[in-house]
Structures are given as C-alpha cells and as structure tokens.
Design an enzyme around this catalytic site. Sequence first.
Site, mmCIF file in Angstrom:
data_model
loop_
_atom_site.group_PDB
_atom_site.id
_atom_site.type_symbol
_atom_site.label_atom_id
_atom_site.label_comp_id
_atom_site.label_asym_id
_atom_site.label_seq_id
_atom_site.Cartn_x
_atom_site.Cartn_y
_atom_site.Cartn_z
ATOM 1 N N LYS A 130 6.930 3.306 3.618
ATOM 2 C CA LYS A 130 7.028 4.213 2.458
ATOM 3 C C LYS A 130 7.393 5.607 2.955
ATOM 4 C CE LYS A 130 4.195 2.688 -1.366
ATOM 5 N NZ LYS A 130 3.112 3.033 -2.290
ATOM 6 N N LYS A 186 3.884 1.720 6.712
ATOM 7 C CA LYS A 186 3.898 0.922 5.478
ATOM 8 C C LYS A 186 5.319 0.779 4.922
ATOM 9 C CE LYS A 186 0.793 3.011 2.778
ATOM 10 N NZ LYS A 186 -0.176 3.156 1.690
#
Length: 129
Positions: free
Chosen positions: A46, A44
Amino acid sequence: RTVALTYGTYDLFHIGHVRLFERIRQRYDRLIVAVSTDQFNAIKGKQSVVPFEDRVAMVKACRYVDEVIAEEAWNQKPRDIRAFGVDALVMGSDWTDRFNEFKTLCDVVYLPRTEGVSTTELKADVLAR
Ligand code: C2G
C-alpha cells in the site's frame, strides 16, 4: 475492563474507520489502535497518501480511541496481545477468518464493514471531479 486491539492503515481517515472504532467501543471498555507505518505499508503493498504521523494524529483525535501504537510487521500481533492484556483482536469483515490463529491468545472478532466508503473509492471520487 475489557481491552480491544485493531490494526490498519487509516489512509484518508474516513467514516468507515470511525464507525468501526465506534462499534468496537460499544463492545469493549478500551480500544488500542495499531497504525501501519509507511514502511509497513510498503510491505503490505500500500502507498498511503497521508504520512504516518498524520494518520496517527487523526486516529488519536477520534473519541473512540484510547491508545495508538505503530504497526511495523505482520508478526507483532501476539506480542501486542500479550503486552496490552488484549481481550479481543477486532477487524472489519474484509479480514474475516484471516486472524483466527490468534484465537489461542484472545477473542478474534470481525465486524461488518461500512458499505459505500473506502480509501480507494474516495481517491477515485476526487479524481473524477
Ligand atoms: N474498514 C471498515 N469499513 C470500511 C473500510 C475499512 O470497517 N468501509 C475497516 C477495515 O475492515 C479494517 C480497518 O477499517 O479493519 C482499517 O482498514 P485499512 O486502513 O484498509 O487497513 P488494512 O490495510 O486492511 O490493514 O495487520 C492488519 C492490517 O494492518 C490491516
């Protein structure tokens, strides 16, 4: 009994996450939360501060949460929806319309985000002290 499912990272678990879970449980009898693994967070884009095991433990400790599963891939949602007999996939409004494809499998609901709090803002606040 109706079942809701939601997905997220829940890094630096905060009131925005708690309010979302609270709002979901006001609408549904049971809430399953899928927590993104550290590996999926990398996919993602992240980098979470809190490791997966601790993010799971904090979400599990929340009174509004009935079950916690791992989120390891973008494409697991249909499998999860079927496996858990999910009536509604529920996300915060920053995801509005992003999961409408699953309307063939269950309700897809986007609830307002809690304004004024986010993991990013919390990190900035801590650094600014
Ligand atoms: N959220 C909220 N209010 C905030 C911050 C977050 O309601 N102030 C909600 C988001 O809308 C999301 C959930 O809390 O539904 C989790 O947010 P994140 O941990 O940032 O999750 P995200 O990285 O968006 O991952 O497959 C879906 C993804 O895993 C979602």
